[in-house]
Design a protein around this motif. Structure first.
Motif, short mmCIF file in Angstrom:
data_model
loop_
_atom_site.label_atom_id
_atom_site.label_comp_id
_atom_site.label_asym_id
_atom_site.label_seq_id
_atom_site.Cartn_x
_atom_site.Cartn_y
_atom_site.Cartn_z
N PHE A 145 86.88 97.66 -20.96
CA PHE A 145 87.81 96.84 -20.18
C PHE A 145 87.59 95.37 -20.50
O PHE A 145 88.53 94.60 -20.72
CB PHE A 145 87.63 97.11 -18.69
N TYR A 146 86.32 94.96 -20.53
CA TYR A 146 86.00 93.57 -20.85
C TYR A 146 86.33 93.25 -22.30
O TYR A 146 86.93 92.20 -22.59
CB TYR A 146 84.51 93.31 -20.58
N GLU A 147 85.97 94.14 -23.21
CA GLU A 147 86.07 93.85 -24.64
C GLU A 147 87.51 93.92 -25.16
O GLU A 147 87.96 93.05 -25.91
CB GLU A 147 85.21 94.84 -25.43
N LEU A 148 88.26 94.94 -24.76
CA LEU A 148 89.57 95.21 -25.36
C LEU A 148 90.74 95.12 -24.39
O LEU A 148 91.88 94.97 -24.82
CB LEU A 148 89.57 96.61 -26.00
N PHE A 149 90.49 95.24 -23.10
CA PHE A 149 91.55 95.33 -22.08
C PHE A 149 92.63 96.31 -22.53
O PHE A 149 93.81 95.99 -22.65
CB PHE A 149 92.15 93.96 -21.80
N PRO A 150 92.24 97.58 -22.77
CA PRO A 150 93.20 98.55 -23.30
C PRO A 150 93.96 99.26 -22.19
O PRO A 150 93.64 99.15 -21.01
CB PRO A 150 92.29 99.54 -24.03
N THR A 151 94.97 100.00 -22.59
CA THR A 151 95.56 101.02 -21.72
C THR A 151 94.70 102.27 -21.84
O THR A 151 94.34 102.67 -22.95
CB THR A 151 97.00 101.34 -22.16
N ILE A 152 94.33 102.86 -20.72
CA ILE A 152 93.46 104.02 -20.77
C ILE A 152 94.19 105.26 -20.24
O ILE A 152 95.19 105.15 -19.54
CB ILE A 152 92.15 103.81 -19.97
N VAL A 153 93.66 106.40 -20.59
CA VAL A 153 94.12 107.67 -20.04
C VAL A 153 93.06 108.14 -19.07
O VAL A 153 91.88 108.25 -19.43
CB VAL A 153 94.34 108.72 -21.15
N ALA A 154 93.46 108.39 -17.83
CA ALA A 154 92.48 108.72 -16.79
C ALA A 154 93.03 109.80 -15.87
O ALA A 154 94.24 110.04 -15.79
CB ALA A 154 92.13 107.47 -15.98
N SER A 155 92.11 110.45 -15.18
CA SER A 155 92.49 111.48 -14.21
C SER A 155 93.25 110.86 -13.05
O SER A 155 93.00 109.72 -12.64
CB SER A 155 91.23 112.18 -13.70
N GLU A 156 94.19 111.62 -12.51
CA GLU A 156 94.99 111.15 -11.39
C GLU A 156 94.11 110.79 -10.19
O GLU A 156 94.46 109.92 -9.39
CB GLU A 156 96.01 112.21 -10.98
N SER A 157 92.97 111.45 -10.07
CA SER A 157 92.10 111.22 -8.92
C SER A 157 91.52 109.81 -8.91
O SER A 157 91.12 109.29 -7.86
CB SER A 157 90.95 112.24 -8.91
N HIS A 158 91.46 109.16 -10.08
CA HIS A 158 90.88 107.81 -10.15
C HIS A 158 91.75 106.79 -9.42
O HIS A 158 91.25 105.72 -9.02
CB HIS A 158 90.71 107.38 -11.60
N VAL A 191 88.46 100.45 -8.03
CA VAL A 191 88.70 100.98 -9.37
C VAL A 191 90.17 101.32 -9.57
O VAL A 191 90.77 101.01 -10.62
CB VAL A 191 87.82 102.22 -9.65
N GLY A 192 90.77 101.96 -8.58
CA GLY A 192 92.17 102.35 -8.69
C GLY A 192 93.08 101.16 -8.94
O GLY A 192 94.00 101.21 -9.77
N THR A 193 92.81 100.04 -8.24
CA THR A 193 93.63 98.84 -8.42
C THR A 193 93.47 98.27 -9.82
O THR A 193 94.45 97.88 -10.47
CB THR A 193 93.22 97.78 -7.38
N ILE A 194 92.24 98.22 -10.30
CA ILE A 194 91.97 97.62 -11.61
C ILE A 194 92.58 98.43 -12.74
O ILE A 194 93.19 97.90 -13.67
CB ILE A 194 90.46 97.43 -11.81
N ILE A 195 92.48 99.76 -12.68
CA ILE A 195 93.03 100.56 -13.78
C ILE A 195 94.55 100.56 -13.75
O ILE A 195 95.18 100.76 -14.78
CB ILE A 195 92.47 102.01 -13.78
N ARG A 196 95.15 100.32 -12.57
CA ARG A 196 96.61 100.18 -12.54
C ARG A 196 97.05 98.96 -13.33
O ARG A 196 98.11 98.96 -13.96
CB ARG A 196 97.10 100.11 -11.09
#
Length: 552
Positions: free
Chosen positions: A194-207, A213-218
């Protein structure tokens, strides 16, 4: 044989004798083949006639020959446990002394961690404020504001003891490699990326529901996936394609193993990153250590965080590998691209790649929940089992639930009397044949992998479902769509004579899943799908429509 029917003739019509053009008389009929079926002293003679079952076997040791199921070979196994943390507990004077010395530092680190988390959270909420079209790339001013959150992430890494992080190689430009894949060892990995690349990630719906964490990955425009839903997986792949194809989106980051390992091996890769067919940059993460294994294995999150806070320094190395480009001169399959990428990652880490998968994590968790002495004994390399038998991870967990009820010993093995007790079977010739079918090594004991593979081998037979249907129809004498206890007992007596009323009632209760005093078709087939080995009890019922009436 192309006709997969229980009632198909043993010999096709073109093998029967024909008239000769020069002869006035037909050939004499071929002599009938007589097979003797012996079950606990009871003999039945079956004539081949016109409709003898295709798969009746002269060798009576295989109780599943009527399904066309040959004896199975066990797939190769490895003793590697890719999930085990080597230091799950604090051990040694040095480690305890270090914890005591670092306690004041830990308090400072906790404060720093909390402040960084709050600053990052506020910055992320501000960047997301009023942004409704989240299917489009994030506007640049919002992305710039996310730099505050990225610096907060680096501060969090610092608070965990990662004062410096060694890097080797560089990230390829996004237009060259829109997809990045990495091995997955700890919860530290996504914080670093997240710090290095700020990418789009694929994550489980539960996250999404996780605090902070949920806010940041959104804000990372996460692609959610439910790994157990084919529809969700298909949607995720389409989103990966869409976002990887557009330079306005960040690069897409995936952890193709689908779970964390201990870093001393890698496990099978899921294909989501490779199906789109774009160039991929593999990245490897290492956590060199002597006293504290930072991998997220059989250790709670709280304990792992505490151990990180109480270290002087935690080592982390990140290496960007050369970009892997799909072959242009021939259409390369996702499987082949995943294999090439896996080989590159394993070679760079100097480790092996096993056939374990997230399904093994579920099995491991189930064994831990059951307080098994050595949970690693129940790892089966689920990726190989899924590929061979099309068995889902959740189905494998259900089989483990049955196996654990058989009271396995400290070596994860079950003896025949525990096996028969759980399956409600009395000792008999047929019962011993069922156990012997699974006991491929003839050791008198079976392992979970033998039980799982043996059950899956029966379940995948083309005739299995038809056999279940035929058995139910034969047991349901009046066509009322359910089986009463007496009818059930009469059917069982054909395969295991001499069953007592209590033994019949035990098996009847076992099949009567909804406990309504009768076995519906759903009950019957559901029980056989849960324990496919029990289909052997109904082989006479399956063959009855095509054989003379069986008499004692």
């Amino acid at each position: 044989m192309s006709d997969h029917s229980i009632f198909a003739p043993l010999l096709p019509s073109d093998h029967l004798p024909h008239k000769s053009n020069g002869d006035a008389q037909e050939h004499a009929p071929e002599p009938h083949v007589i097979l003797t079926v012996e079950d606990d002293g009871v003999q039945h003679q079956l004539s081949n006639g016109d409709h003898l079952g295709t798969h009746i076997s002269e060798v009576d040791d295989n109780p599943y020959a009527f399904l066309g199921a040959n004896r199975f070979d066990m797939p190769g196994s490895t003793t590697v446990d890719p999930f085990r943390n080597n230091t799950p507990r604090v051990e040694g004077v040095y480690e305890w002394l270090k914890i005591v010395v670092c306690l004041p530092i830990t308090l400072v680190r906790l404060v720093l961690f909390g402040l960084a988390l709050m600053v990052g959270y506020v910055a992320t909420r501000t960047a997301l404020l009023g942004w409704k079209d989240r299917s489009s790339p994030m506007p640049k001013w919002r992305s710039r504001l996310m730099w505050v959150t990225r610096m907060s992430a680096r501060t969090i890494l610092f608070s965990f003891g990662y004062q410096w992080i060694r890097r080797k190689g560089k990230p390829a430009p996004r237009e060259i490699a829109p997809i990045v894949v990495s091995n997955h060892v700890s919860y530290i990995d996504p914080i670093f990326f997240f710090y290095e690349l700020f990418p789009t990630i694929v994550a489980s719906e539960s996250h999404d529901a996780m605090p902070f964490v949920g806010t940041i990955i959104r804000a990372m425009q996460v692609i959610y996936v439910n790994r157990f839903s084919p529809t969700s997986r298909k949607h995720a792949i389409n989103e990966i394609k869409r976002k990887a194809s557009c330079d306005q989106f960040p690069r897409v980051l995936l952890f193709p193993e689908g779970t964390t390992t201990n870093g001393r091996s890698i496990i099978s890769f899921q294909l989501g990153a490779f199906i789109p067919g774009y160039p991929i940059q593999p990245v490897i993460v290492r956590y060199p250590h002597v006293h504290f294994d930072q991998s997220w294995g059989n250790v709670s999150l709280a304990m792992l965080m505490f151990r990180m806070f109480t270290q002087f320094h935690n080592f982390m190395e990140v290496e960007y590998l050369p970009v892997i480009t799909p072959h242009e001169n021939r259409k390369e399959s996702a499987v082949r691209l995943a294999q090439r990428t896996g080989h590159a990652v394993a070679s760079a880490l100097n480790v092996v790649q096993t056939s374990h998968s997230y399904g093994d994590v579920l099995l491991l968790s189930k064994a831990l929940e059951a307080n098994q002495e050595n949970p690693s004994l129940y790892l089966v390399e689920m990726a190989g089992v899924e590929a061979e038998f099309h068995l889902s991870s959740l189905e494998a967990v259900d089989f483990l639930d049955v196996f654990l009820s058989m009271n396995p010993d400290s070596r994860g093995q079950v003896e025949i009397h525990h096996f028969l007790k759980v399956l409600r079977l009395k000792p008999s010739t047929l019962s011993e044949k069922i156990f012997g079918f699974v006991d491929v090594q003839k050791s008198g004991k079976i392992t979970f992998k033998q039980f799982l593979v043996g059950s899956a081998h029966i379940l995948k037979q083309p005739l299995f479902h038809q056999a279940c249907e035929s058995a139910f129809t034969a047991c349901d004498g009046n066509g009322k769509n359910y089986i009463l206890e007496k009818e059930f007992g009469d059917s069982l007596m054909l395969s295991i004579p001499g069953l007592s009323n209590n033994e019949i009632r035990g098996l009847f209760t076992f099949f009567d899943i909804d406990r309504d005093g009768k076995i519906s078709k759903d009950d019957f087939i559901g029980c056989l799908r849960r324990i496919p080995l029990l289909i052997a009890l109904f082989s006479p019922c399956v063959l009855q429509p095509i054989c003379p009436k069986l008499e004692k």
